[in-house]
Design an enzyme around this catalytic site. Sequence first.
Site, PDB file in Angstrom:
ATOM      1  N   SER A   1       6.006  -1.361   1.292  1.00 56.11           N
ATOM      2  CA  SER A   1       5.072  -0.243   1.429  1.00 56.11           C
ATOM      3  C   SER A   1       5.246   0.716   0.245  1.00 56.11           C
ATOM      4  O   SER A   1       5.267   0.272  -0.903  1.00 56.11           O
ATOM      5  CB  SER A   1       5.330   0.428   2.779  1.00 56.11           C
ATOM      6  OG  SER A   1       4.249   1.183   3.188  1.00 56.11           O
TER       7      SER A   1
ATOM      8  N   ASP B   1      -2.594  -6.982   7.392  1.00 54.37           N
ATOM      9  CA  ASP B   1      -2.127  -5.621   7.122  1.00 54.37           C
ATOM     10  C   ASP B   1      -3.242  -4.812   6.479  1.00 54.37           C
ATOM     11  O   ASP B   1      -3.743  -5.184   5.414  1.00 54.37           O
ATOM     12  CB  ASP B   1      -0.930  -5.719   6.170  1.00 54.37           C
ATOM     13  CG  ASP B   1      -0.419  -4.362   5.722  1.00 54.37           C
ATOM     14  OD1 ASP B   1      -0.795  -3.346   6.339  1.00 54.37           O
ATOM     15  OD2 ASP B   1       0.371  -4.330   4.757  1.00 54.37           O
TER      16      ASP B   1
ATOM     17  N   HIS C   1       2.290  -5.792   8.199  1.00 52.02           N
ATOM     18  CA  HIS C   1       2.869  -4.949   7.142  1.00 52.02           C
ATOM     19  C   HIS C   1       4.306  -5.378   6.793  1.00 52.02           C
ATOM     20  O   HIS C   1       5.188  -5.337   7.630  1.00 52.02           O
ATOM     21  CB  HIS C   1       2.846  -3.503   7.629  1.00 52.02           C
ATOM     22  CG  HIS C   1       2.914  -2.486   6.531  1.00 52.02           C
ATOM     23  ND1 HIS C   1       2.215  -2.591   5.356  1.00 52.02           N
ATOM     24  CD2 HIS C   1       3.604  -1.323   6.438  1.00 52.02           C
ATOM     25  CE1 HIS C   1       2.464  -1.536   4.593  1.00 52.02           C
ATOM     26  NE2 HIS C   1       3.301  -0.755   5.226  1.00 52.02           N
TER      27      HIS C   1
END
Length: 467
Positions: free
Chosen positions: A154, A406, A431
């Site tokens: 991320s 995601d 994710h």
Amino acid sequence: MFKLLGITIFLFISSAFADGHNNYIYKIKEFEVPLDHFNFEDNRTFTIRYLWNDSYVNREDAPIFFYTGNEGDIELFAQNTGFVWEYAAEAHAYVVFAEHRYYGKSLPFGNASFEHGNFGFLNVEQTLEDYALLLQHIWETKHVRGPVIAYGGSYGGMLAAWFRMKYPSAVQGALAASAPVWQFNGLTKCDIYSKIVTSVFSTVLSENCSLNIRNSWAALKSMFGTDEGKKQLNGIFKFCTPLGKQEDLDDFMDYLEDVYGNLAMANYPYPNDFLAPLPAWPVRAFCQYLDKIYTVNSELIQAMQRALSVYSNYTGSSKCLDYKSAYEPSMGIDAWAVQTCSQMVMPMCSYLNETMIRDKPWDFKEYSDKCYNKYKIRPKLNEITMRYGDKKLDASNIIFSNGLLDPWSGGGVLQAGYADIHVIIIPEGAHHIDLRAANKDDPSSVQQARKQEKDIIAQWIKEFYDN
Ligand SMILES: *[C@@H]1O[C@H](CO)[C@@H](O)[C@H](O)[C@H]1NC(C)=O
Ligand SMILES: *[C@@H]1O[C@H](CO)[C@@H](O)[C@H](O)[C@H]1NC(C)=O
Ligand SMILES: *[C@@H]1O[C@H](CO)[C@@H](O)[C@H](O)[C@H]1NC(C)=O
Ligand SMILES: *[C@@H]1O[C@H](CO)[C@@H](O)[C@H](O)[C@H]1NC(C)=O
Ligand SMILES: *[C@@H]1O[C@H](CO)[C@@H](O)[C@H](O)[C@H]1NC(C)=O
Ligand SMILES: *[C@@H]1O[C@H](CO)[C@@H](O)[C@H](O)[C@H]1NC(C)=O
């Protein structure tokens, strides 16, 4: 309510979908860094934390697996990044998880870190410089150095990629998992996130799920419009703070959109429980309750409530539905809000005519004004692309991995066209699932992605020692 937080929170929460176990063991260390790396007249310092494990190594110049931090307490990320631990054991590597400045316990001014005048030292450049100095410190204590592999998921994945780009002699290669490095101005359409969320909810069982969600906004507003309907809503959802003012309804609808994004991000094939205990494949579990079209408002809303319980009350222990303070206590929220109000401007928008998410145009002026009102700072829309490049990736030895389930994959690197930039697509991945520990329920596409990642990294390590 500071609506910007609606955007910012997605990244933070995602990282917090823990296994619920403290599986990994490390020493917690501290490292003193300059407060301002780019100012020779200011000699103030503070300490950042890092987690250290050297139990797997069999040579002083072993590889260093360096996790580049995230927007939260580093221990949470260490416990959720099983891949790094599992591969370090195989590759006999040092494990270092560095805590990002202004998060967790790495606060330069303690509790006063977010007071005006104190948060100006929070940015990507200062953070990467912290990490580069930490590496130098580690090499000095060992008197030799091995290859460094940066890892991140991320926002942390963006940092891993940028760390390799900006410090290529320190970092041999980087794995940037689910890193939306192209979710910036002019690189990606602002509605891609809401389109992917919608497509995940449309395809898991049938389109009925997203159609019901799309219809629910008007149903909520219509029921809220009458005293009788309002009473019904409060009875159905058992809110901790009953809906009274228009602002309450707005907060609840914001909460619902956050939940849809979070469910898509955490759409893992096995149960996970941390901030929200969730079943395996939670989007499917949610949509099971919305598989036929409801035409009567109160019936639709009742079905929505049953579906929402998958997220808000999976354990059956929730006394009331807390749509107001779902994210409040997390330490990282202040710092992340500051980052989104300075450099990390990721334009977001949605259109109800094309998705299940309410209309929200992207309005940079409004965004900037909100930042100014809250922090007395104005964001720079193009700073990240100016510093870290646009779609021309003039870089090497970076793996960009993305799961197609995601919603952040829309801003990720799905195609590169450069030999030394590796793109790994995980069709059944949510994710940064590839960074999580191996699980018996992992789909084969996830297993294959991890194997590919290990092979590429092993090659980088070999090249380092061969040269
Ligand atoms: C590193 O992790 C291993 C495996 O969990 C553990 O046995 C060891 O004690 C840890 N080493 C340190 C220095 O914490
Ligand atoms: C830091 O700078 C101040 C002001 O220039 C000076 O008085 C002080 O001695 C310096 N401290 C260190 C540790 O160099
Ligand atoms: C910060 O505030 C918390 C809670 O009020 C308190 O326990 C802690 O000691 C404070 N820390 C510092 C460094 O002032
Ligand atoms: C969608 O809902 C409609 C109306 O309730 C129903 O007839 C249809 O079978 C549903 N579609 C699927 C694929 O379940
Ligand atoms: C959560 O689930 C339990 C058990 O089904 C139920 O008694 C309780 O009312 C639910 N809480 C809310 C807020 O709906
Ligand atoms: C949806 O609305 C947006 C903004 O008004 C518009 O640009 C777009 O063309 C519309 N899409 C469709 C499919 O009507």
